[in-house]
Scaffold this motif. Structure first.
Motif, PDB file in Angstrom:
ATOM      1  N   PRO A   6       0.835  -1.206   0.000  1.00 22.55           N
ATOM      2  CA  PRO A   6       0.000   0.000   0.000  1.00 22.55           C
ATOM      3  C   PRO A   6       0.868   1.254   0.000  1.00 22.55           C
ATOM      4  O   PRO A   6       1.951   1.281   0.553  1.00 22.55           O
ATOM      5  CB  PRO A   6      -0.793  -0.134   1.304  1.00 22.55           C
ATOM      6  N   TYR A   7       0.371   2.292  -0.645  1.00 21.40           N
ATOM      7  CA  TYR A   7       1.113   3.542  -0.769  1.00 21.40           C
ATOM      8  C   TYR A   7       1.428   4.086   0.621  1.00 21.40           C
ATOM      9  O   TYR A   7       0.551   4.254   1.456  1.00 21.40           O
ATOM     10  CB  TYR A   7       0.270   4.559  -1.542  1.00 21.40           C
ATOM     11  N   GLY A   8       2.695   4.313   0.865  1.00 22.16           N
ATOM     12  CA  GLY A   8       3.105   4.785   2.179  1.00 22.16           C
ATOM     13  C   GLY A   8       4.333   5.650   2.085  1.00 22.16           C
ATOM     14  O   GLY A   8       4.661   6.216   1.031  1.00 22.16           O
ATOM     15  N   ARG A  12       6.381   7.737  -1.072  1.00 23.26           N
ATOM     16  CA  ARG A  12       6.529   9.194  -1.018  1.00 23.26           C
ATOM     17  C   ARG A  12       8.011   9.586  -1.084  1.00 23.26           C
ATOM     18  O   ARG A  12       8.368  10.613  -1.668  1.00 23.26           O
ATOM     19  CB  ARG A  12       5.892   9.745   0.251  1.00 23.26           C
ATOM     20  N   LEU A  13       8.864   8.765  -0.477  1.00 20.72           N
ATOM     21  CA  LEU A  13      10.303   9.042  -0.547  1.00 20.72           C
ATOM     22  C   LEU A  13      10.799   8.985  -1.987  1.00 20.72           C
ATOM     23  O   LEU A  13      11.533   9.873  -2.442  1.00 20.72           O
ATOM     24  CB  LEU A  13      11.073   8.022   0.298  1.00 20.72           C
ATOM     25  N   LEU A  14      10.399   7.942  -2.726  1.00 21.47           N
ATOM     26  CA  LEU A  14      10.824   7.847  -4.115  1.00 21.47           C
ATOM     27  C   LEU A  14      10.239   8.983  -4.945  1.00 21.47           C
ATOM     28  O   LEU A  14      10.912   9.551  -5.813  1.00 21.47           O
ATOM     29  CB  LEU A  14      10.419   6.494  -4.703  1.00 21.47           C
ATOM     30  N   ASP A  15       8.977   9.317  -4.684  1.00 16.45           N
ATOM     31  CA  ASP A  15       8.365  10.442  -5.394  1.00 16.45           C
ATOM     32  C   ASP A  15       9.111  11.741  -5.116  1.00 16.45           C
ATOM     33  O   ASP A  15       9.226  12.606  -5.990  1.00 16.45           O
ATOM     34  CB  ASP A  15       6.902  10.608  -4.971  1.00 16.45           C
ATOM     35  N   LEU A  16       9.626  11.864  -3.896  1.00  9.00           N
ATOM     36  CA  LEU A  16      10.313  13.090  -3.496  1.00  9.00           C
ATOM     37  C   LEU A  16      11.663  13.224  -4.183  1.00  9.00           C
ATOM     38  O   LEU A  16      12.026  14.308  -4.662  1.00  9.00           O
ATOM     39  CB  LEU A  16      10.501  13.099  -1.972  1.00  9.00           C
ATOM     40  N   VAL A  17      12.442  12.136  -4.253  1.00 12.76           N
ATOM     41  CA  VAL A  17      13.819  12.245  -4.750  1.00 12.76           C
ATOM     42  C   VAL A  17      13.928  12.115  -6.260  1.00 12.76           C
ATOM     43  O   VAL A  17      14.892  12.618  -6.848  1.00 12.76           O
ATOM     44  CB  VAL A  17      14.737  11.195  -4.078  1.00 12.76           C
ATOM     45  N   ARG A  30      12.524   0.539   2.027  1.00 18.70           N
ATOM     46  CA  ARG A  30      11.584   0.174   3.085  1.00 18.70           C
ATOM     47  C   ARG A  30      11.617   1.296   4.116  1.00 18.70           C
ATOM     48  O   ARG A  30      12.682   1.654   4.624  1.00 18.70           O
ATOM     49  CB  ARG A  30      11.976  -1.153   3.734  1.00 18.70           C
ATOM     50  N   ALA A  31      10.471   1.864   4.397  1.00 20.12           N
ATOM     51  CA  ALA A  31      10.393   3.013   5.293  1.00 20.12           C
ATOM     52  C   ALA A  31      10.018   2.577   6.700  1.00 20.12           C
ATOM     53  O   ALA A  31       9.671   1.415   6.962  1.00 20.12           O
ATOM     54  CB  ALA A  31       9.398   4.031   4.766  1.00 20.12           C
ATOM     55  N   TRP A  32      10.074   3.538   7.612  1.00 17.51           N
ATOM     56  CA  TRP A  32       9.801   3.290   9.026  1.00 17.51           C
ATOM     57  C   TRP A  32       8.373   2.835   9.295  1.00 17.51           C
ATOM     58  O   TRP A  32       8.094   2.253  10.340  1.00 17.51           O
ATOM     59  CB  TRP A  32      10.119   4.542   9.836  1.00 17.51           C
ATOM     60  N   LEU A 118       6.481  13.927   5.173  1.00 14.29           N
ATOM     61  CA  LEU A 118       7.384  12.848   5.567  1.00 14.29           C
ATOM     62  C   LEU A 118       8.134  13.151   6.863  1.00 14.29           C
ATOM     63  O   LEU A 118       8.799  12.275   7.419  1.00 14.29           O
ATOM     64  CB  LEU A 118       8.402  12.590   4.456  1.00 14.29           C
ATOM     65  N   GLY A 119       8.062  14.386   7.352  1.00  9.09           N
ATOM     66  CA  GLY A 119       8.775  14.735   8.580  1.00  9.09           C
ATOM     67  C   GLY A 119      10.230  15.035   8.362  1.00  9.09           C
ATOM     68  O   GLY A 119      11.061  14.850   9.270  1.00  9.09           O
TER      69      GLY A 119
END
Length: 422
Positions: A6-8, A12-17, A30-32, A118-119
């Motif tokens: 699921p989108y998490g 968002r990290l990949l979309d950001l960079v 893999r995110a937190w 994303l904080g």
């Protein structure tokens, strides 16, 4: 194939960079929050905390990534081998792509909401343990001593975790496929002694002697009388103890002093200079502005007609002379490497005749691989000796250094010269 979780946060990290890199990074993230994104067959980058993003925000690029990894906020699960695969994949992916265009203001504005969600914004994270912080002008005697103390005086027990019994902290010489690290280091020491023509009763000056591997070997196996100099208290104590324990105290002397202080001393008892001088992987650390002085010291202390061997790391033209932000912050802040032809020009201007140049880059790939393998086997002991962050920093250093030699971004060469009679 890409992951379908699921989108998490990972997505968002990949979309950001991606807009900043020009393409998606060749890794799986893999995110937190447990979400994953990216190709399922790519190396896994484990972003354990939002603090990893803050490291990158405050120190964009290599240094921010290194700090996040060392602090444990970013990881590549699987130890050194997985870390090496990840770094190699990322480097190859970046090297194969055209350089992205500089992000415009629209890209930065568009990234702000995603970074906020994303904080990524927050106070500067505490730098991990092991960063070398220095005062004063580069390559003063005091600052050089501080650099050496920061890197080499962790403890002799720490370096013994991954060095071979000779305690040689430089490229070995692998003359066959099936030799051990110790055999390859011994072969390197024999090679140096052969090139210098050391025989019984001759004198050797080892500038930047480390843990004394060359001076001790030359004394024990060639009957040569050696003087080694180092700025490290730990190394000085080790060489002194080894010379006494091995019955070589009459042949091996170690001094704790700066190479520039040698000019104030008699060169040998008769004042005519040493029969041979060696300096193994120390010339990178004297600085560009002092390199001519360094060579003049070597020349001044070898007798006319005597031989000098310098083993020294080099870099590819156009790359960072200090090795990049990570090396310059954690390992050798004032190091300066140059392409080999530039070093050879310095050597000739110093009044030496070049006799031989031997490339050892491939040997260093194997040397670092052997160090890395030994270090991983004793990683828990490293943590006990220097702490989790320092232990992770050394893992990153060994892996990254090995990759730099394997990809030809760094090299190492033995340069054998002689001092003319003039």
């Amino acid at each position: 194939m890409s992951e379908t979780t699921p989108y998490g946060a990972a997505h968002r990290l990949l979309d950001l960079v991606t807009p900043f890199l020009g393409a998606s990074p060749p890794v799986r993230v893999r995110a937190w929050d447990g979400s994953t994104a990216g190709p399922s067959d790519a190396p896994l980058l484990d972003v354990r905390s939002r603090r990893a993003l803050r490291h990158l925000l405050w120190s964009p690029g290599e240094l921010g990534l290194a700090r996040a990894y060392i602090a444990g906020d970013l990881d590549v699960p699987g130890g050194a081998d997985a870390l090496a695969d990840g770094l190699r994949t990322v480097w190859d992916g970046v090297a194969d792509r055209p350089a992205p265009t500089r992000p415009g203001w629209r890209t930065w504005v568009g990234a702000f909401p995603a970074a906020l969600r994303l904080g990524a914004f927050g106070p500067r994270p505490r730098p991990p343990a092991g960063e070398i912080r220095l005062d004063g002008e580069r390559h003063t005697r005091r600052r050089d001593a501080d650099v050496i103390a920061a890197h080499y005086d962790l403890s002799n027990a720490f370096y013994a975790l991954f060095l071979d019994p000779t305690m040689a902290y430089s490229s070995a010489s692998y003359r066959a496929d099936d030799v051990t690290l110790e055999q390859a280091q011994t072969a390197k020491l024999d090679l140096i002694c052969d090139k210098l023509g050391l025989t019984e009763g001759q004198t050797l000056l080892d500038v930047g002697c480390g843990w004394g591997s060359l001076a001790l070997h030359a004394a024990e196996h060639r009957g040569a009388r050696g003087v080694g100099i180092t700025l490290s208290a730990q190394q000085h104590a080790y060489v002194t103890e080894q010379a006494q324990r091995r019955g070589l105290a009459d042949l091996v002397e170690v001094r704790r002093q700066d190479y520039r202080a040698l000019d104030a001393l008699d060169r040998t008892a008769d004042g005519r200079g040493f029969d041979a001088v060696a300096s193994i992987e120390m010339g990178e650390h004297v600085g560009e502005e002092n390199y001519a002085t360094y060579l003049s010291v070597l020349r001044h202390h070898v007798r006319p007609g005597g031989r000098v061997l310098v083993q020294q790391m080099s870099r590819r033209a156009g790359s960072a002379p200090g090795g990049g932000p990570f090396i310059e912050t954690y390992i050798a802040p004032d190091m300066h490497m140059r392409p080999l032809p530039e070093t050879l020009a310095y050597v000739e201007r110093a009044g030496f005749e070049i006799l031989d140049v031997e490339a050892m880059r491939e040997d260093y790939v194997r040397t670092v691989a052997d160090w890395q393998a030994a270090y991983e086997k004793r990683f828990d002991e490293a943590v006990a000796l220097v702490g989790e962050e320092q232990a992770r920093m050394w893992r990153l250093y060994l892996v990254g250094g090995g990759l730099a030699f394997a990809q030809g971004r760094m090299g190492v060469d033995q340069v054998l010269v002689t001092r003319s009679a003039a």
